[in-house]
Design a protein around this motif. Structure first.
Motif, PDB file in Angstrom:
ATOM      1  N   ASN A   1       5.232   9.930  -0.328  1.00  0.00           N
ATOM      2  CA  ASN A   1       3.722  10.558  -0.151  1.00  0.00           C
ATOM      3  C   ASN A   1       4.046  12.258  -0.483  1.00  0.00           C
ATOM      4  OD1 ASN A   1       2.371   9.028   1.520  1.00  0.00           O
ATOM      5  ND2 ASN A   1       3.627   8.562   3.122  1.00  0.00           N
ATOM      6  N   ALA A   2       5.211  12.125  -0.006  1.00  0.00           N
ATOM      7  CA  ALA A   2       5.675  14.067  -0.759  1.00  0.00           C
ATOM      8  C   ALA A   2       4.934  14.144  -2.033  1.00  0.00           C
ATOM      9  CB  ALA A   2       7.198  14.287  -0.380  1.00  0.00           C
ATOM     10  N   LEU A   3       5.728  13.347  -2.718  1.00  0.00           N
ATOM     11  CA  LEU A   3       5.624  13.209  -4.215  1.00  0.00           C
ATOM     12  C   LEU A   3       4.101  13.034  -4.496  1.00  0.00           C
ATOM     13  CD1 LEU A   3       8.827  10.852  -5.609  1.00  0.00           C
ATOM     14  CD2 LEU A   3       8.169  13.538  -6.131  1.00  0.00           C
ATOM     15  N   TYR A   4       3.572  12.277  -3.847  1.00  0.00           N
ATOM     16  CA  TYR A   4       2.124  12.028  -4.059  1.00  0.00           C
ATOM     17  C   TYR A   4       1.237  13.313  -4.005  1.00  0.00           C
ATOM     18  CZ  TYR A   4      -3.041  10.598  -3.889  1.00  0.00           C
ATOM     19  OH  TYR A   4      -4.150   9.753  -3.551  1.00  0.00           O
ATOM     20  N   ARG A   5       1.408  14.039  -3.033  1.00  0.00           N
ATOM     21  CA  ARG A   5       0.775  15.310  -2.538  1.00  0.00           C
ATOM     22  C   ARG A   5       1.083  16.369  -3.283  1.00  0.00           C
ATOM     23  NH1 ARG A   5       3.329  13.660   2.680  1.00  0.00           N
ATOM     24  NH2 ARG A   5       1.798  13.566   4.255  1.00  0.00           N
ATOM     25  N   GLU A   6       1.567  16.246  -4.727  1.00  0.00           N
ATOM     26  CA  GLU A   6       2.856  17.607  -5.200  1.00  0.00           C
ATOM     27  C   GLU A   6       1.662  17.088  -6.300  1.00  0.00           C
ATOM     28  OE1 GLU A   6       3.352  20.242  -4.427  1.00  0.00           O
ATOM     29  OE2 GLU A   6       4.689  19.771  -2.239  1.00  0.00           O
ATOM     30  N   GLY A   7       1.523  15.958  -6.889  1.00  0.00           N
ATOM     31  CA  GLY A   7       0.875  15.576  -7.759  1.00  0.00           C
ATOM     32  C   GLY A   7       1.343  14.800  -8.417  1.00  0.00           C
ATOM     33  N   LEU A   8       2.721  14.114  -8.392  1.00  0.00           N
ATOM     34  CA  LEU A   8       4.117  13.432  -9.303  1.00  0.00           C
ATOM     35  C   LEU A   8       4.184  12.813  -9.035  1.00  0.00           C
ATOM     36  CD1 LEU A   8       6.602  16.337  -8.353  1.00  0.00           C
ATOM     37  CD2 LEU A   8       5.219  16.320 -10.423  1.00  0.00           C
ATOM     38  N   ALA A   9       3.634  11.641  -7.997  1.00  0.00           N
ATOM     39  CA  ALA A   9       3.226  10.154  -7.813  1.00  0.00           C
ATOM     40  C   ALA A   9       2.100   9.356  -7.554  1.00  0.00           C
ATOM     41  CB  ALA A   9       4.236   9.249  -6.920  1.00  0.00           C
ATOM     42  N   SER A  10       1.538   8.447  -8.435  1.00  0.00           N
ATOM     43  CA  SER A  10       0.543   8.108  -8.255  1.00  0.00           C
ATOM     44  C   SER A  10      -0.251   7.369  -7.120  1.00  0.00           C
ATOM     45  CB  SER A  10       0.476   6.856  -8.875  1.00  0.00           C
ATOM     46  OG  SER A  10       1.135   5.645  -9.018  1.00  0.00           O
ATOM     47  N   LEU A  11      -1.022   6.912  -6.641  1.00  0.00           N
ATOM     48  CA  LEU A  11      -0.949   6.465  -5.303  1.00  0.00           C
ATOM     49  C   LEU A  11      -1.132   4.519  -5.028  1.00  0.00           C
ATOM     50  CD1 LEU A  11      -2.698   6.341  -2.583  1.00  0.00           C
ATOM     51  CD2 LEU A  11      -4.795   5.430  -3.652  1.00  0.00           C
ATOM     52  N   PHE A  12      -0.181   4.252  -6.040  1.00  0.00           N
ATOM     53  CA  PHE A  12      -0.668   2.835  -6.194  1.00  0.00           C
ATOM     54  C   PHE A  12       1.438   2.721  -5.727  1.00  0.00           C
ATOM     55  CE2 PHE A  12       2.267  -0.616  -8.557  1.00  0.00           C
ATOM     56  CZ  PHE A  12       1.939  -1.572  -8.097  1.00  0.00           C
ATOM     57  N   ASP A  13       2.177   3.605  -6.068  1.00  0.00           N
ATOM     58  CA  ASP A  13       3.839   3.540  -5.587  1.00  0.00           C
ATOM     59  C   ASP A  13       3.448   4.508  -4.091  1.00  0.00           C
ATOM     60  OD1 ASP A  13       4.741   4.436  -8.033  1.00  0.00           O
ATOM     61  OD2 ASP A  13       4.358   6.154  -8.404  1.00  0.00           O
ATOM     62  N   VAL A  14       2.436   5.024  -3.838  1.00  0.00           N
ATOM     63  CA  VAL A  14       2.998   5.237  -1.832  1.00  0.00           C
ATOM     64  C   VAL A  14       2.034   3.551  -1.200  1.00  0.00           C
ATOM     65  CG1 VAL A  14       1.327   6.269  -0.066  1.00  0.00           C
ATOM     66  CG2 VAL A  14       2.011   7.416  -2.273  1.00  0.00           C
ATOM     67  N   LEU A  15       1.176   3.165  -1.880  1.00  0.00           N
ATOM     68  CA  LEU A  15       0.640   1.912  -1.179  1.00  0.00           C
ATOM     69  C   LEU A  15       1.506   0.934  -1.219  1.00  0.00           C
ATOM     70  CD1 LEU A  15      -2.996   1.671  -2.940  1.00  0.00           C
ATOM     71  CD2 LEU A  15      -2.240   2.568  -0.305  1.00  0.00           C
TER      72      LEU A  15
END
Length: 447
Positions: A399-413
């Motif tokens: 979640n933290a990486l996604y907010r920073e644009g460093l991870a994709s939503l796929f990783d979060v889901l």
């Protein structure tokens, strides 16, 4: 009278000498000296469900044992078996019946007529048939008694299982609410990022699809919860639909706080009531051999009559007539029927012996399966607890990486799905562990 006394003495001697009792030795099947697992003993045996420490479960089991209709039916059958045993025992004693007759003789000298009398019959059981019938009835009574105890064993275990299922579905519903909140938060974040031009509409659709999938599970959980509650109602002789499980507070799976009681397989299983019932059926079959063998021997009955009156109303209490006799039945030729019936009874006894050993082996298998399940589900729950901890960390980081644009939503889901799946699996594993303890105590025949 001397002849009668001689006949009675001879009958008594013959009865004492005659025996049709068939000894049946039950060769126990080979059992291992120890169980497959090494679990700590608990010492809890009677009222084993108290090991869950759940007052609601305790109340449900006690109500079920008092009201269950299968238990009531078994108790009534025990009463019937007791009555039949008394009936068979009564045949060993003499029987006496009374007769009376009155009428009008229509002749030139019309008169009222009356006679009365007593008729008695005694069977000294010189061939042992009556004694064998008593043994068969006693075995039937023992089987009915063990069957009643077995119904109580089964009902307690089934109530525990259905209650565990009810609590499992309650925990699943709570988890569903938590998972829905988590996925709604993710959907809001993705939607805001999409509106800000930082995420694609595809990400919104994926998050919405995951949320819809989670919500879709509610109906299936509700069905399972309703089925468990209705099953409990039937077990407690309550009308389904009107019955409600008492409030158990937080929807947690009952945790059995003790291990199985100590003991070796053969010692624990010899008290299991369905095994004892099978042993009683074997004894009943052995008694049937005695009944059939008795028909190969002579039988003796001693009838007696006491007539009162001479046929006229005035002489009803003036004249008495006493008659005593003896009837000896000697089996001579029947085309082999009697011996065929003995052979059939002997084969039936062998079949009952095979059934007894099969019941014993099945019970041993149930105990072993329950013990292995206890150990396996305990290990699984421990591993799932570790998996949940790691999944929570992974989700927080993604979640933290996604907010920073460093991870994709796929990783979060993906991290979110793993966390939800692990939590669901832990609930199922804890429920299976609790049910395995109930299965173990049912398998060893705990009261």
């Amino acid at each position: 009278m001397k002849a009668l006394a001689g006949a009675l003495c001879a009958a008594t001697l013959l009865s004492a000498c005659a025996t049709t009792e068939q000894e049946v030795t039950v060769p126990l099947v080979e059992v291992p000296p120890d169980y497959a697992t090494d679990l700590p003993p608990s010492g809890i045996d009677r009222d084993w469900w108290l090991g869950y420490g759940d007052p609601v479960l305790d109340a449900l089991v006690r109500q079920g044992l008092a009201a269950n209709l299968d238990i009531d039916a078994a108790a009534d059958r025990l009463g019937a078996a007791a009555a039949l045993l008394r009936a068979e025992r009564s045949d060993l004693a003499p029987s006496v019946d009374g007769t009376a007759e009155a009428g009008l003789s229509v002749t030139t000298d019309s008169a009222l007529t009356a006679t009365a009398g007593l008729f008695g019959l005694f069977n000294p059981d010189i061939n042992g048939r009556l004694a064998a019938e008593v043994r068969a009835a006693a075995a039937d009574y023992a089987e009915a008694e063990y069957f009643l105890a077995d119904q109580r064993r089964i009902v307690a275990a089934v109530i525990a299982n259905q209650y565990i299922e009810y609590r499992r579905t309650g925990a699943q519903l709570e988890l569903l609410e938590q998972s829905t909140d988590l996925q709604e938060q993710t959907l809001r974040i993705v939607t805001l990022r999409f509106e800000a031009g930082l995420a694609a509409n595809l990400d919104v659709r994926r998050a919405a699809a995951d949320l819809a999938q989670t919500r879709a599970r509610r109906g299936l959980i509700a069905i399972a919860r309703n089925e468990a509650e209705n099953a409990l109602a039937v077990l407690l002789a309550e009308p389904p639909g009107d019955f409600a499980v008492p409030d158990a507070g937080e929807a947690e799976i009952p945790d059995y706080g003790f291990g199985p009681p100590a003991g070796v397989p053969a010692d624990l299983l010899r008290r299991r009531t369905d095994i004892l019932a099978a042993e009683a059926r074997l004894a009943q079959a052995a008694a049937e051999i005695g009944i059939e063998r008795a028909d190969l021997r002579p039988s003796l009955t001693i009838p007696g009559t006491l007539g009162i009156g001479d046929g006229t109303l005035g002489g009803l209490f003036r004249d008495f007539l006493i008659g005593v006799g003896a009837a000896l039945d000697l089996p001579l030729f029947d085309g082999g029927r009697r011996r065929a019936e003995v052979a059939a009874a002997e084969f039936e006894t062998q079949a009952r012996l095979a059934e007894y050993n099969a019941v014993f082996l099945d019970a041993l298998g149930e105990v072993e399966n329950a013990l292995v399940a206890i150990e396996a589900y305990q290990q699984r729950s421990d591993a799932l607890a570790d998996a949940i901890e790691e999944s929570e960390t992974a989700l927080s980081q993604s979640n933290a990486l996604y907010r920073e644009g460093l991870a994709s939503l796929f990783d979060v889901l993906d991290a979110q799905r793993q966390l939800i799946a692990s939590r669901q699996s832990l609930i199922d594993s804890d429920a299976a562990l609790a049910a395995s303890h109930a299965a173990f105590h049912a398998a060893i025949g705990s009261d």
